[in-house]
Motif scaffolding. Structure first.
Motif, PDB file in Angstrom:
ATOM      1  N   SER A  39       0.842  -1.201   0.000  1.00 26.32           N
ATOM      2  CA  SER A  39       0.000   0.000   0.000  1.00 26.32           C
ATOM      3  C   SER A  39       0.876   1.249   0.000  1.00 26.32           C
ATOM      4  N   GLU A  40       0.257   2.369  -0.348  1.00 24.65           N
ATOM      5  CA  GLU A  40       0.966   3.646  -0.320  1.00 24.65           C
ATOM      6  C   GLU A  40       1.490   3.940   1.083  1.00 24.65           C
ATOM      7  N   GLN A  41       0.739   3.535   2.103  1.00 25.86           N
ATOM      8  CA  GLN A  41       1.130   3.782   3.493  1.00 25.86           C
ATOM      9  C   GLN A  41       2.338   2.949   3.914  1.00 25.86           C
ATOM     10  N   GLN A 195      14.943   5.244  -9.910  1.00 25.23           N
ATOM     11  CA  GLN A 195      13.839   6.142 -10.223  1.00 25.23           C
ATOM     12  C   GLN A 195      12.547   5.346 -10.417  1.00 25.23           C
ATOM     13  N   ALA A 196      12.004   4.900  -9.311  1.00 24.01           N
ATOM     14  CA  ALA A 196      10.809   4.041  -9.339  1.00 24.01           C
ATOM     15  C   ALA A 196       9.511   4.816  -9.189  1.00 24.01           C
ATOM     16  N   GLY A 197       9.589   6.138  -9.014  1.00 19.34           N
ATOM     17  CA  GLY A 197       8.372   6.902  -8.749  1.00 19.34           C
ATOM     18  C   GLY A 197       8.185   8.134  -9.600  1.00 19.34           C
ATOM     19  N   SER A 198       8.714   8.121 -10.825  1.00 19.66           N
ATOM     20  CA  SER A 198       8.653   9.317 -11.677  1.00 19.66           C
ATOM     21  C   SER A 198       7.220   9.739 -11.971  1.00 19.66           C
ATOM     22  N   ARG A 199       7.006  11.026 -11.981  1.00 21.22           N
ATOM     23  CA  ARG A 199       5.696  11.556 -12.342  1.00 21.22           C
ATOM     24  C   ARG A 199       5.436  11.358 -13.836  1.00 21.22           C
ATOM     25  N   THR A 279       4.012   3.243  -5.510  1.00 25.92           N
ATOM     26  CA  THR A 279       3.350   2.077  -4.922  1.00 25.92           C
ATOM     27  C   THR A 279       3.276   0.935  -5.922  1.00 25.92           C
ATOM     28  N   THR A 280       2.974   1.241  -7.183  1.00 24.53           N
ATOM     29  CA  THR A 280       2.951   0.205  -8.211  1.00 24.53           C
ATOM     30  C   THR A 280       4.320  -0.441  -8.354  1.00 24.53           C
ATOM     31  N   SER A 281       5.373   0.357  -8.315  1.00 31.72           N
ATOM     32  CA  SER A 281       6.725  -0.178  -8.425  1.00 31.72           C
ATOM     33  C   SER A 281       7.048  -1.122  -7.267  1.00 31.72           C
TER      34      SER A 281
END
Length: 299
Positions: A39-41, A195-199, A279-281
């Motif tokens: 989860s995001e949390q 870089q697992a969270g790029s916009r 979170t997907t990553s």
């Protein structure tokens, strides 16, 4: 990414490949236990912690600084509490000592290691929250899921966080060069996340090992994304930490979400990470780790 000199190589790799949604690979010999979800949390608090570390240490977490040392200490504490066997592997670069952090999960065949890693350092110009706090946090979240689930893997699971990668892949290269031939052969695959969270991510860039071809891990990542209708690109080994392993003949895979808007700048802060992408990553790492951990080694 890990160094300015690596950016053109990654960009060239992305431009020279075709969009692919690979078929799900053949079933493994042993049926893996269902992987938990992230989860995001469970992942974003680690990024917020890395941002706070940078904020109180001159705005960065670069090699040779207290910001980097505090980053290593934060990750190590979380792993120690979860039951990992952790160790610091020091190296020296540019007159400063840094540490790679290695964490082993008890159990699994020590002759067949799945090594999962990311670089933890930033550049001096900024906090490096996407590059590469995002990869580091995703790997940490995956490791903590292993502990929370009490996973009993067939293969041995090892996790790593590298230092001084922004200065030329120094930490990962130091680690690989310190391995004996037998130790290198025990690593079935190295999985790297940068870089697992790029916009504004539209596809995940999955590492294709040029020397070893389409690896079991690459197939597993592409299958995981395909099952969720998430497009992927294949990129070659080069331009990030997996290059050190590829140069040593160790099969590699992993992924990136691409070059972010604020690479190597002060604006690579928490706002430069998309929580959904991050979170997907982390979820993808867990899903593939569970599959690899449960399969019978091939060699």
């Amino acid at each position: 990414m890990t160094s300015r000199r690596s950016l053109p190589r990654l960009a060239a790799g992305v431009l020279g490949i075709s969009l692919t949604l690979s078929a799900v690979p053949a079933a493994a010999k042993s049926r893996p236990t269902a992987a938990p979800t992230v989860s995001e949390q469970q992942v974003m608090p680690h990024l917020r912690a890395l941002q706070r570390i940078a904020d109180r240490n001159g705005g960065n977490r670069a090699h040779g600084t207290k910001g980097y040392a505090d980053s290593v200490a934060y990750v190590k504490r979380a792993l120690d509490r979860a039951g990992f066997r952790t160790r610091l592997v020091p190296f020296t670069h540019a007159g400063a000592t840094g540490d790679n952090l290695i964490a082993d999960w008890p159990g699994g065949d020590p002759d067949h290691v799945v090594l999962t890693g990311a670089h933890l350092d930033s550049v001096k110009e900024g906090p490096g929250i996407n590059d590469n706090g995002s990869g580091s946090a995703a790997v940490l979240a995956a490791a903590l899921q292993v502990a929370k689930s009490g996973l009993k893997p067939e293969r041995h699971l090892r996790f790593a966080w590298w230092g001084a990668e922004e200065q030329g892949l120094i930490g990962s290269e130091s680690y690989v060069s310190g391995l004996s031939g037998a130790e290198r052969r025990r690593i079935d695959v190295y999985l790297n996340f940068d870089q697992a969270g790029s916009r504004n991510t539209r596809q995940w860039l999955v590492v294709h090992d040029d020397e070893h071809g389409e690896t079991e891990a690459q197939q597993a990542f592409e299958a995981w994304f395909a099952e969720r209708s998430i497009p992927t690109f294949d990129i070659g080994v080069g331009g990030s930490d997996h290059e050190s392993f590829g140069n040593a003949g160790i099969p590699s895979s992993g992924f990136s979400t691409g070059i972010s808007d604020c690479i190597h700048e002060a604006c690579d802060d928490l706002a430069n990470v998309d929580p959904k992408t991050e979170t997907t990553s982390a979820d993808a790492i867990v899903g593939v780790l569970w599959k690899l951990a449960a399969t019978t080694p091939r060699h």
